[in-house]
Motif scaffolding. Sequence first.
Motif, PDB file in Angstrom:
ATOM      1  N   ALA A 124     -33.968  50.746  -4.316  1.00 22.36           N
ATOM      2  CA  ALA A 124     -35.196  50.814  -3.540  1.00 22.36           C
ATOM      3  C   ALA A 124     -34.938  50.366  -2.114  1.00 22.36           C
ATOM      4  O   ALA A 124     -34.339  49.323  -1.869  1.00 22.36           O
ATOM      5  CB  ALA A 124     -36.251  49.929  -4.182  1.00 22.36           C
ATOM      6  N   ASN A 125     -35.386  51.185  -1.169  1.00 25.26           N
ATOM      7  CA  ASN A 125     -35.377  50.822   0.244  1.00 25.26           C
ATOM      8  C   ASN A 125     -34.004  50.484   0.811  1.00 25.26           C
ATOM      9  O   ASN A 125     -33.878  49.562   1.597  1.00 25.26           O
ATOM     10  CB  ASN A 125     -36.305  49.631   0.480  1.00 25.26           C
ATOM     11  CG  ASN A 125     -37.488  50.029   1.307  1.00 25.26           C
ATOM     12  OD1 ASN A 125     -37.546  51.131   1.817  1.00 25.26           O
ATOM     13  ND2 ASN A 125     -38.431  49.130   1.434  1.00 25.26           N
ATOM     14  N   VAL A 126     -32.975  51.191   0.447  1.00 26.17           N
ATOM     15  CA  VAL A 126     -31.647  50.955   1.019  1.00 26.17           C
ATOM     16  C   VAL A 126     -31.392  52.013   2.075  1.00 26.17           C
ATOM     17  O   VAL A 126     -31.471  53.207   1.808  1.00 26.17           O
ATOM     18  CB  VAL A 126     -30.556  50.995  -0.068  1.00 26.17           C
ATOM     19  CG1 VAL A 126     -29.183  50.884   0.548  1.00 26.17           C
ATOM     20  CG2 VAL A 126     -30.779  49.871  -1.055  1.00 26.17           C
ATOM     21  N   GLN A 127     -31.129  51.577   3.286  1.00 23.14           N
ATOM     22  CA  GLN A 127     -30.863  52.488   4.392  1.00 23.14           C
ATOM     23  C   GLN A 127     -29.415  52.955   4.342  1.00 23.14           C
ATOM     24  O   GLN A 127     -28.582  52.354   3.666  1.00 23.14           O
ATOM     25  CB  GLN A 127     -31.145  51.777   5.715  1.00 23.14           C
ATOM     26  CG  GLN A 127     -32.569  51.302   5.865  1.00 23.14           C
ATOM     27  CD  GLN A 127     -33.560  52.444   5.877  1.00 23.14           C
ATOM     28  OE1 GLN A 127     -33.302  53.501   6.444  1.00 23.14           O
ATOM     29  NE2 GLN A 127     -34.696  52.251   5.233  1.00 23.14           N
ATOM     30  N   TYR A 128     -29.100  54.007   5.091  1.00 21.57           N
ATOM     31  CA  TYR A 128     -27.749  54.559   5.045  1.00 21.57           C
ATOM     32  C   TYR A 128     -26.699  53.575   5.544  1.00 21.57           C
ATOM     33  O   TYR A 128     -25.565  53.576   5.077  1.00 21.57           O
ATOM     34  CB  TYR A 128     -27.672  55.875   5.827  1.00 21.57           C
ATOM     35  CG  TYR A 128     -27.773  55.739   7.325  1.00 21.57           C
ATOM     36  CD1 TYR A 128     -26.651  55.557   8.098  1.00 21.57           C
ATOM     37  CD2 TYR A 128     -29.000  55.799   7.962  1.00 21.57           C
ATOM     38  CE1 TYR A 128     -26.731  55.439   9.469  1.00 21.57           C
ATOM     39  CE2 TYR A 128     -29.108  55.689   9.319  1.00 21.57           C
ATOM     40  CZ  TYR A 128     -27.966  55.509  10.072  1.00 21.57           C
ATOM     41  OH  TYR A 128     -28.054  55.382  11.430  1.00 21.57           O
ATOM     42  N   TYR A 129     -27.055  52.682   6.458  1.00 26.43           N
ATOM     43  CA  TYR A 129     -26.086  51.713   6.946  1.00 26.43           C
ATOM     44  C   TYR A 129     -25.862  50.570   5.958  1.00 26.43           C
ATOM     45  O   TYR A 129     -24.955  49.770   6.132  1.00 26.43           O
ATOM     46  CB  TYR A 129     -26.484  51.164   8.321  1.00 26.43           C
ATOM     47  CG  TYR A 129     -27.921  50.738   8.437  1.00 26.43           C
ATOM     48  CD1 TYR A 129     -28.346  49.504   7.971  1.00 26.43           C
ATOM     49  CD2 TYR A 129     -28.865  51.577   8.997  1.00 26.43           C
ATOM     50  CE1 TYR A 129     -29.657  49.111   8.058  1.00 26.43           C
ATOM     51  CE2 TYR A 129     -30.191  51.199   9.100  1.00 26.43           C
ATOM     52  CZ  TYR A 129     -30.582  49.965   8.630  1.00 26.43           C
ATOM     53  OH  TYR A 129     -31.895  49.575   8.715  1.00 26.43           O
ATOM     54  N   ASP A 130     -26.666  50.473   4.892  1.00 26.91           N
ATOM     55  CA  ASP A 130     -26.435  49.491   3.837  1.00 26.91           C
ATOM     56  C   ASP A 130     -25.544  50.036   2.735  1.00 26.91           C
ATOM     57  O   ASP A 130     -25.069  49.284   1.896  1.00 26.91           O
ATOM     58  CB  ASP A 130     -27.764  49.060   3.206  1.00 26.91           C
ATOM     59  CG  ASP A 130     -28.630  48.269   4.170  1.00 26.91           C
ATOM     60  OD1 ASP A 130     -28.068  47.574   5.035  1.00 26.91           O
ATOM     61  OD2 ASP A 130     -29.870  48.367   4.051  1.00 26.91           O
TER      62      ASP A 130
END
Length: 101
Positions: A2-8
């Motif tokens: 949930a809610n993980v951005q591409y930079y994470d």
Amino acid sequence: MANVQYYDVILKPVVTEKSMELMGEKKYTFLVHPEATKSQIKEAVEKMFTGTKVEKVNTMNNDGKKKRVRGTYNFGKTAKTKKAIVKLTEDSADIEIFQGL
């Protein structure tokens, strides 16, 4: 995830002899978030490094290693990891963080 951005998704590159040899075939190895999917990894690489086009993504899950923790019979484990080998297309630009290694 949930809610993980591409930079994470991409944590760090893996720099070993084997991964350096694979760079000649346009394959790059990264440590990635343990819950990242292949499509998320592909999207993250294409957004983080301009001019790259991902052809294929191979992933592998590694269990944590058993380690001794202060004492004779106390054991613990290191964290689980996930590695991704990303193959770029022939007309794709190289990833610059690996240049000069």
